[in-house]
Design a protein around this motif. Structure first.
Motif, PDB file in Angstrom:
ATOM      1  N   HIS A  40     -53.651 -25.261 -59.723  1.00 37.11           N
ATOM      2  CA  HIS A  40     -54.445 -25.815 -58.626  1.00 37.11           C
ATOM      3  C   HIS A  40     -55.294 -27.017 -59.056  1.00 37.11           C
ATOM      4  CE1 HIS A  40     -53.479 -21.890 -56.825  1.00 37.11           C
ATOM      5  NE2 HIS A  40     -53.723 -22.467 -55.665  1.00 37.11           N
ATOM      6  N   ARG A  41     -54.919 -27.645 -60.155  1.00 34.49           N
ATOM      7  CA  ARG A  41     -55.766 -28.725 -60.686  1.00 34.49           C
ATOM      8  C   ARG A  41     -55.862 -29.928 -59.740  1.00 34.49           C
ATOM      9  NH1 ARG A  41     -50.963 -28.611 -63.324  1.00 34.49           N
ATOM     10  NH2 ARG A  41     -49.782 -30.563 -63.635  1.00 34.49           N
ATOM     11  N   LYS A  42     -54.934 -30.052 -58.794  1.00 34.83           N
ATOM     12  CA  LYS A  42     -54.960 -31.182 -57.866  1.00 34.83           C
ATOM     13  C   LYS A  42     -55.858 -30.923 -56.655  1.00 34.83           C
ATOM     14  CE  LYS A  42     -51.857 -33.539 -60.220  1.00 34.83           C
ATOM     15  NZ  LYS A  42     -52.240 -34.758 -60.970  1.00 34.83           N
ATOM     16  N   ASP A  43     -56.224 -29.658 -56.421  1.00 34.68           N
ATOM     17  CA  ASP A  43     -57.040 -29.352 -55.238  1.00 34.68           C
ATOM     18  C   ASP A  43     -58.272 -28.513 -55.612  1.00 34.68           C
ATOM     19  OD1 ASP A  43     -55.597 -27.126 -55.911  1.00 34.68           O
ATOM     20  OD2 ASP A  43     -55.047 -26.586 -53.864  1.00 34.68           O
ATOM     21  N   ILE A  44     -58.888 -28.863 -56.733  1.00 33.57           N
ATOM     22  CA  ILE A  44     -60.049 -28.113 -57.243  1.00 33.57           C
ATOM     23  C   ILE A  44     -61.201 -28.119 -56.239  1.00 33.57           C
ATOM     24  CG2 ILE A  44     -61.847 -28.085 -59.025  1.00 33.57           C
ATOM     25  CD1 ILE A  44     -59.116 -26.958 -59.890  1.00 33.57           C
TER      26      ILE A  44
END
Length: 377
Positions: A40-44
């Motif tokens: 989920h690093r793109k939508d933290i």
């Protein structure tokens, strides 16, 4: 045990600790695993709206830390190092409760990090003869009053190494928490003791290999010492020092803190202890008997004496079939959390809670930190 990928992901995230350990822990606890954090690093921002910009940027550039983590994990496997992720059952459950717990620990040893009782003994690096005598007498006396204890310290000069060596001499497992990776040992003068500890305790660190023993790392190390213990015992300390930092952390974590008074009022290496006692920051103790009584651990000395005299304790009388099922599960694998007991026994959590309470009242099991149940034997 965590999967290889979860371990590698956890190690990679530790490379980002300096950006925001608290933020990483929040993400980890909300998502349930290091793999999910990276996924989920793109939508933290959707998960943690107040995440620091530097943390978001670091997570978006996780590829290099992942490569470093693969190298680290390969080294650990080659050198017999256990990598303990936050959700592993072998991870110190007391430490897991604190707000700044490490995401991953590197461990070489055989001691149970969730031992029934865990204490840490800390203090000055300039331990006097008075302090050495205190440690020697305390640990020897503790063996008679409470034999099931893991003794933790930092493997430094002075109080630390004295505590480790006396623990070994009296048959206690002892763990040294390091301020660097397991590829080195500081101070080198303690290498022989460290080797013995691996067979009768262990070495523990949150730091990757090639990490130097810098000053800030010792402070970070102290939170692990305090966080994994039931109680912190300060033997000797000047008015300022690392031992006082550890006691302060223990207080913040809601753990018990004790201190030995100095031999005289103005003893320079007892000033910190005396001040702490004066300001009600620590309970005054003068012996292991004081300590065990204050902690409420007297039952251990009763059991120890019974075993020494060859008296077998009748634990399993008048147990219902469900209670016997719980006892049998703990006989196979002791120190289980309630959800694990539920899996082993197929007893619903609601009923299991009541049964465990009954077993506590009968003196068959004891509730430990982190929701762990220990079979008394």
């Amino acid at each position: 045990m965590s999967s290889d990928q979860e371990i590698i992901s956890s190690i990679a995230l530790t490379r980002l600790n300096y950006f925001s350990l608290a933020g990483l822990l929040q993400l980890y606890r909300r998502l349930g695993s290091a793999e999910e954090v990276i996924a989920h690093r793109k939508d933290i921002r959707d998960i943690l709206p107040d995440a620091q910009p530097r943390l978001i940027e670091a997570l978006e550039n996780i590829d290099e830390p992942l490569k470093r983590a693969e190298v680290e994990y390969a080294w650990d496997q080659q050198h017999g190092v256990h990598v303990l992720c936050l959700n592993d059952p072998d991870y110190p459950q007391r430490l897991k409760e604190v707000d700044d717990a490490p995401l991953v620990l590197f461990y070489k040893g055989n001691a149970d990090l969730n031992q029934r009782h865990i204490i840490d003994i800390v203090g000055t690096r300039r331990c006097t003869t008075y302090g050495q005598d205190i440690i020697r007498h305390f640990i020897k006396e503790l063996k008679a009053y409470c034999p099931e204890v893991l003794i933790v310290s930092g493997l430094a000069y002075g109080v630390d190494i004295c505590a480790h060596r006396n623990a070994l001499a009296d048959g206690f497992p002892t763990v040294g928490v390091l301020a660097h990776g397991l590829d080195d040992l500081y101070p080198a003068a303690h290498r022989e003791t460290a080797r013995e500890m691996i067979d009768h305790g262990g070495l523990l660190t949150e730091f990757l290999t090639q990490t130097r023993a810098e000053k800030v790392n010792f402070i970070r190390r102290n939170r692990i010492v305090a966080g994994m213990s039931d109680a912190t015992i300060l033997v000797e300390s000047a008015a300022k020092g690392g031992g006082l930092i550890t006691t302060g952390m223990a207080q913040d974590y809601g753990r018990e803190v004790f201190a030995f008074p100095g031999p005289v009022i103005n003893a320079p290496y007892s000033e910190g202890c005396n001040n702490l006692i004066r300001d009600s920051g620590a309970g005054l103790i003068t012996s292991a008997e004081d300590f065990v009584r204050t902690m409420g651990w007297q039952e251990d000395s009763i059991l120890y004496e019974a075993k020494r005299k060859g008296i077998e304790r009748q634990l399993f009388v008048d147990l219902s079939p469900d209670e016997e099922q719980i006892v049998n599960a703990l006989k196979k694998q002791d120190n289980l959390q309630i959800n694990k007991i539920a899996i082993h026994t197929a007893i619903p959590i609601g009923r299991l809670t009541a049964l465990l309470f009954q077993l506590e009242m009968k003196g068959v099991v004891k509730a430990m930190a982190g929701g762990v149940y220990h079979l008394l034997s």
